[in-house]
Design a protein around this motif. Structure first.
Motif, PDB file in Angstrom:
ATOM      1  N   PHE B 194     -16.957  -0.557  55.900  1.00  0.00           N
ATOM      2  CA  PHE B 194     -17.034   0.810  56.442  1.00  0.00           C
ATOM      3  C   PHE B 194     -16.809   0.782  57.962  1.00  0.00           C
ATOM      4  O   PHE B 194     -16.076   1.606  58.513  1.00  0.00           O
ATOM      5  CB  PHE B 194     -18.419   1.423  56.176  1.00  0.00           C
ATOM      6  CG  PHE B 194     -18.661   1.954  54.780  1.00  0.00           C
ATOM      7  CD1 PHE B 194     -17.775   2.847  54.177  1.00  0.00           C
ATOM      8  CD2 PHE B 194     -19.808   1.606  54.065  1.00  0.00           C
ATOM      9  CE1 PHE B 194     -18.029   3.365  52.903  1.00  0.00           C
ATOM     10  CE2 PHE B 194     -20.069   2.108  52.786  1.00  0.00           C
ATOM     11  CZ  PHE B 194     -19.176   2.988  52.209  1.00  0.00           C
ATOM     12  N   SER B 195     -17.464  -0.173  58.631  1.00  0.00           N
ATOM     13  CA  SER B 195     -17.411  -0.224  60.105  1.00  0.00           C
ATOM     14  C   SER B 195     -16.005  -0.520  60.609  1.00  0.00           C
ATOM     15  O   SER B 195     -15.572   0.051  61.612  1.00  0.00           O
ATOM     16  CB  SER B 195     -18.380  -1.286  60.629  1.00  0.00           C
ATOM     17  OG  SER B 195     -19.705  -0.914  60.339  1.00  0.00           O
ATOM     18  N   LEU B 196     -15.305  -1.433  59.934  1.00  0.00           N
ATOM     19  CA  LEU B 196     -13.944  -1.754  60.386  1.00  0.00           C
ATOM     20  C   LEU B 196     -13.037  -0.523  60.276  1.00  0.00           C
ATOM     21  O   LEU B 196     -12.284  -0.213  61.199  1.00  0.00           O
ATOM     22  CB  LEU B 196     -13.341  -2.920  59.596  1.00  0.00           C
ATOM     23  CG  LEU B 196     -11.937  -3.267  60.099  1.00  0.00           C
ATOM     24  CD1 LEU B 196     -11.983  -4.034  61.413  1.00  0.00           C
ATOM     25  CD2 LEU B 196     -11.145  -4.044  59.071  1.00  0.00           C
ATOM     26  N   VAL B 197     -13.137   0.169  59.141  1.00  0.00           N
ATOM     27  CA  VAL B 197     -12.285   1.354  58.968  1.00  0.00           C
ATOM     28  C   VAL B 197     -12.666   2.432  59.987  1.00  0.00           C
ATOM     29  O   VAL B 197     -11.797   3.061  60.601  1.00  0.00           O
ATOM     30  CB  VAL B 197     -12.345   1.888  57.522  1.00  0.00           C
ATOM     31  CG1 VAL B 197     -11.505   3.152  57.385  1.00  0.00           C
ATOM     32  CG2 VAL B 197     -11.866   0.830  56.538  1.00  0.00           C
ATOM     33  N   ASP B 198     -13.976   2.614  60.201  1.00  0.00           N
ATOM     34  CA  ASP B 198     -14.420   3.568  61.228  1.00  0.00           C
ATOM     35  C   ASP B 198     -13.838   3.229  62.592  1.00  0.00           C
ATOM     36  O   ASP B 198     -13.377   4.106  63.314  1.00  0.00           O
ATOM     37  CB  ASP B 198     -15.955   3.526  61.343  1.00  0.00           C
ATOM     38  CG  ASP B 198     -16.607   4.562  60.460  1.00  0.00           C
ATOM     39  OD1 ASP B 198     -16.010   5.635  60.273  1.00  0.00           O
ATOM     40  OD2 ASP B 198     -17.707   4.298  59.956  1.00  0.00           O
ATOM     41  N   MET B 199     -13.877   1.959  62.938  1.00  0.00           N
ATOM     42  CA  MET B 199     -13.378   1.521  64.242  1.00  0.00           C
ATOM     43  C   MET B 199     -11.899   1.875  64.388  1.00  0.00           C
ATOM     44  O   MET B 199     -11.464   2.360  65.427  1.00  0.00           O
ATOM     45  CB  MET B 199     -13.583   0.010  64.369  1.00  0.00           C
ATOM     46  CG  MET B 199     -13.201  -0.552  65.718  1.00  0.00           C
ATOM     47  SD  MET B 199     -13.507  -2.353  65.787  1.00  0.00           S
ATOM     48  CE  MET B 199     -11.823  -2.946  65.896  1.00  0.00           C
ATOM     49  N   ILE B 200     -11.150   1.648  63.314  1.00  0.00           N
ATOM     50  CA  ILE B 200      -9.708   1.926  63.351  1.00  0.00           C
ATOM     51  C   ILE B 200      -9.439   3.421  63.512  1.00  0.00           C
ATOM     52  O   ILE B 200      -8.561   3.829  64.275  1.00  0.00           O
ATOM     53  CB  ILE B 200      -9.024   1.342  62.093  1.00  0.00           C
ATOM     54  CG1 ILE B 200      -8.979  -0.191  62.227  1.00  0.00           C
ATOM     55  CG2 ILE B 200      -7.632   1.932  61.881  1.00  0.00           C
ATOM     56  CD1 ILE B 200      -8.489  -0.922  61.005  1.00  0.00           C
TER      57      ILE B 200
END
Lengths: 284, 284
Positions: B194-200
């Protein structure tokens, strides 16, 4: 008659060999490599016509030279090529990072750097070696070229044609943009997957953890089975952008950690919804 | 004649309904749910025999009650059940976290807590609803039961049989061990994805990033498409173990970051080799 010289006839090198042969771009495809068994496979599978017996002559006569070895061998191969390089030969590579490759190429090729253009085919696989090569590997896949103001128009044309013939979708960007983009969407996820598996191996109950790990873990960590050697090279070659991304990610995790500590259901939900929506809409 | 009452006839509830029917454990399978369309599907697909018309009567007569709704509804359903619960009825749930569920069950059921045993079938999917249910969902999959000293031997037997009949491999562990293990192998990876996609999504070039993201990113982030509501509940329910794991992971990332800053090739390679070896040997 077009002579193509390929250093490293593995998954990528072997697959591009197949498509150049089929499309008629090349009529003499010569393979070079350190692993004789792999080269024998490449001949048996008709990926290449022959191996190089007189390397200096093959270099001098090549129309296109493709360097498809691990990135760490790039400089030494370019040094082998440079003394014999004709002014008509176009060179490309297939590395996952581009800035370090281009710096090497400028340094080693000097005024002949214009004959070089970096390529990055986005078509990896856990499989490797000549036996994994297939003609459809690049079909519909992105290939990124990283020309700059010193790259000759002919180098751009020849290498673009090479990849388009293989069925790829070709894009151009600067080597810096390339490395920044792939740090985020490829290198960082690899490092996170490696790190999670490393963390688990340090637990005293690692075996129990792995016993109950299921499909989510399986997909999340698939890239943690990638080649350690290759990823060590990529990590070091692209370390500046990767370090920036690690810091951004640390901050992202810190925000989520704080939301969990504060039991801020609304904030947690908003983060997850944003990610879930983006990931669901992104399909490939 | 065995009556089974299922709250939430979705992927999990519908699939366990199918296998209890087929194995002959149940002859009257009654579905309860908030979504009438889904219940109609469940009847049409013969997952359940009928919906409940007199819920209090069905609760009182049920041999087994399965609570297969999202975890957040667990307490209110248990409060509905409690006043009508016979001393012969066995209750289980299917939630991904167990400590919060068991605390609720002890509080709400009081002296009848002995009739409850927590289940966690490790058989998720992005698909959901009655139409996704199938009889092989649990075949060869792990199901974890979390009995304690207050759980009656009959509850253990009945629910173990229920899952074994569905083809599952049944293990027992304490609810604390369960939540600690799944924090590491399931909850943490979900939060990282979730965090990686949010960051992107926060990047100005998010569309370009997603355009070039390939198969590694695809697998790594598959779980980021999971239900935000469900994962918000899991995160809050298991927040203590999850916060511990986030801290461990932050430390893991810090070590890797330092190795990259120091260009410590040997250390980076050792980390990647350890992860790659473990992940390659772990196959499912």
């Amino acid at each position: 008659m077009n002579k193509i010289l390929i250093f490293g006839v593995g998954l990528i090198g072997g697959s591009i060999a197949l498509s150049t042969k089929k499309s008629g771009i090349a009529s003499d495809i010569v393979g070079v490599g350190r692993n004789q068994d792999n080269l024998n496979d490449a001949i048996k599978l008709k990926l290449i016509d022959r191996t190089s017996q007189e390397l200096n002559k093959d270099i001098a006569e090549a129309h296109i030279i493709i360097i498809a070895t691990p990135v760490a061998q790039f400089s030494s191969i370019l040094k082998t090529i440079q003394p014999h390089l004709s002014s008509h030969t176009i060179i490309t590579d297939v590395g996952s990072t581009k800035t370090s490759v281009i710096e090497s190429a400028k340094e080693i090729l000097g005024s002949q750097y214009s004959q070089f253009i970096g390529s990055h085919p986005i078509a990896g696989s856990e499989k490797h070696g000549a036996t994994a090569a297939h003609i459809d590997l690049f079909k519909g896949k992105n290939v990124i070229l990283t020309p700059d103001q010193d790259t000759s128009p002919r180098a751009k044309e020849v290498i673009e044609l090479l990849w388009k013939n293989a069925g790829a979708i070709v894009s151009n960007m600067s080597h810096g943009d390339h490395d920044k983009i792939f740090s985020t969407i490829s290198h960082l996820p690899h490092l996170l997957a490696f790190s999670l598996v490393d963390m688990i191996t340090q637990r005293t109950n690692a075996n129990e953890l792995l016993k109950f790990a299921a499909s989510g873990f399986k997909d999340f960590t698939r890239i943690a089975a990638s080649s350690p050697e290759m990823w060590k090279d990529i990590t070091l070659a692209n370390r500046e952008f990767i370090l920036e991304d690690i810091k951004h990610f640390e901050n992202q995790i810190k925000l989520l950690k704080e939301a969990i500590e504060q039991e801020d259901a609304k904030k947690i939900l908003a983060l997850f919804e944003n990610a879930s929506k983006t990931r669901s809409e992104w399909s490939r």
